[in-house]
Write a protein that holds these residues in place. Structure first.
Motif, short mmCIF file in Angstrom:
data_model
loop_
_atom_site.label_atom_id
_atom_site.label_comp_id
_atom_site.label_asym_id
_atom_site.label_seq_id
_atom_site.Cartn_x
_atom_site.Cartn_y
_atom_site.Cartn_z
N ARG A 125 0.28 -1.45 0.08
CA ARG A 125 0.05 0.20 -0.29
C ARG A 125 1.21 1.15 -0.02
O ARG A 125 2.05 0.99 0.18
CB ARG A 125 -1.33 -0.26 1.11
CG ARG A 125 -1.93 -0.97 1.02
CD ARG A 125 -2.80 -1.46 0.31
NE ARG A 125 -3.45 -2.57 0.00
CZ ARG A 125 -4.51 -2.78 -0.82
NH1 ARG A 125 -4.74 -1.82 -1.56
NH2 ARG A 125 -5.30 -4.12 -0.49
N ALA A 126 0.33 2.69 0.23
CA ALA A 126 0.62 3.92 -0.17
C ALA A 126 1.57 3.76 1.63
O ALA A 126 0.70 3.56 2.18
CB ALA A 126 -0.05 4.90 -0.22
N GLY A 127 2.42 4.33 1.42
CA GLY A 127 3.56 4.11 2.73
C GLY A 127 4.42 3.23 2.28
O GLY A 127 5.14 2.87 3.87
N GLU A 128 4.84 2.21 1.32
CA GLU A 128 5.05 1.20 1.40
C GLU A 128 5.97 1.23 -0.02
O GLU A 128 5.78 1.62 -0.73
CB GLU A 128 4.42 -0.27 1.92
CG GLU A 128 3.46 -0.04 3.44
CD GLU A 128 3.59 -1.10 3.55
OE1 GLU A 128 3.01 -2.28 4.35
OE2 GLU A 128 2.55 -1.92 2.22
N ARG A 129 6.61 -0.03 0.17
CA ARG A 129 7.82 -0.59 -1.10
C ARG A 129 7.24 -1.22 -1.33
O ARG A 129 7.99 -2.45 -0.22
CB ARG A 129 8.93 0.62 -1.81
CG ARG A 129 9.82 0.68 -0.37
CD ARG A 129 11.23 0.42 -0.62
NE ARG A 129 12.04 0.23 0.05
CZ ARG A 129 13.07 1.14 0.71
NH1 ARG A 129 13.58 2.58 0.04
NH2 ARG A 129 14.86 0.50 1.72
N VAL A 130 7.69 -2.38 -2.70
CA VAL A 130 7.88 -3.50 -2.86
C VAL A 130 9.53 -4.31 -2.25
O VAL A 130 10.12 -3.45 -3.19
CB VAL A 130 7.06 -3.93 -4.36
CG1 VAL A 130 7.53 -5.54 -5.05
CG2 VAL A 130 6.03 -3.28 -4.80
#
Length: 265
Positions: A125-130
């Motif tokens: 989600r927004a606020g994260e990265r893969v």
């Protein structure tokens, strides 16, 4: 007692007969018959005069090994409700092999290398990265954006650093977060904004004070008018009485004159 002994002897003989069949044979009707090849089943067992008669598996059925079966196995169904899709179609000599649907990974393996359960990939989600992309074998891995960076979309591959307002000769008026950038504005606009706010407050104060003074003065003027009207109302009746007395006096004088003239006559 004798019947039990005969029953045991019968099964022993059956087991002995079966074990005496070659690996490529099956036991039926008291004799060993040749097995059918993968992809087929027994149509007629062998006899003393003929070998086993086999028939190919029909569409949607299979056998994977030499057998003495009278019927082929039904092919496996890859159920989408379980997150599965057909990886390899069923053939007469090979069962269906299922794999995970697109966007899913296999959470349950089968002995033939297929999959019997698929699970949807996690969405970052927004606020994260893969951190690592999901595959057919593993789930997606996510991690939170480090301090000083942010992402605004799902499945972002990278987090963007916060804007440095000072490098652009601006000032910061809102802090950044893991899902939003720092907010900057022009330095001159800060002073202008502050001036407008102060000016608005001053104007509001003076307008409010003027309205208050006006209303207060108007209230005093009205009170004065009311106090002036009250004596006028009280003096009106005496004036009217005085006029009435004068009129009565004139009438009395007129009546006296008339009486005097009448007496002389």
């Amino acid at each position: 007692m004798l019947s039990s002994f005969l029953m045991i002897l019968f099964f022993v003989n059956i087991k002995t007969a079966v074990s005496s069949c070659a690996p490529s044979e099956f036991f039926v009707a008291g004799q060993c018959c040749p097995m059918c090849s993968p992809g087929s089943s027994v149509f007629k067992p062998c006899t003393q005069d003929s070998s086993t008669s086999c028939i190919p598996c029909t569409r949607g059925t299979y056998t994977e090994e030499p057998n003495g079966l009278l019927k082929c196995f039904p092919c496996k169904n890859c159920d989408e409700a379980l997150g599965l899709a057909v990886l390899h179609q069923c053939q007469r000599h090979k069962n269906t092999i299922c794999g995970p649907l697109n966007g899913y990974f296999c959470s349950g393996k089968t002995r033939d290398g297929g999959c019997d359960q698929g699970q949807k990939h996690t969405i970052c989600r927004a606020g994260e990265r893969v951190k690592s992309q999901g595959t057919a074998e593993s789930d997606t891995r996510c991690e939170g954006c480090p301090e000083g960076t942010f992402s605004t979309k799902d499945m972002s591959l990278n987090c963007t650093p916060w804007t440095d307002c000072e490098l652009n000769d601006k000032v910061k008026y809102a802090e950044g977060s893991s899902t939003a950038d720092v907010q900057c504005q022009e330095k001159s606009s800060v002073g202008l904004t502050a001036g407008l706010i102060v000016g608005f407050l001053c104007v509001s104060f003076f307008v409010g004070a003027g309205v208050f003074i006006y209303l207060k003065k108007k209230g005093t003027f009205l009170n004065m008018q009311c106090s002036e009207k009250q004596p006028t109302e009280e003096t009106n009746p005496p004036a009217q009485n005085e006029q009435s007395n004068n009129a009565n006096h004139r009438m009395d004088s007129f009546d006296g004159a008339v009486a005097l003239i009448s007496g002389q006559t």
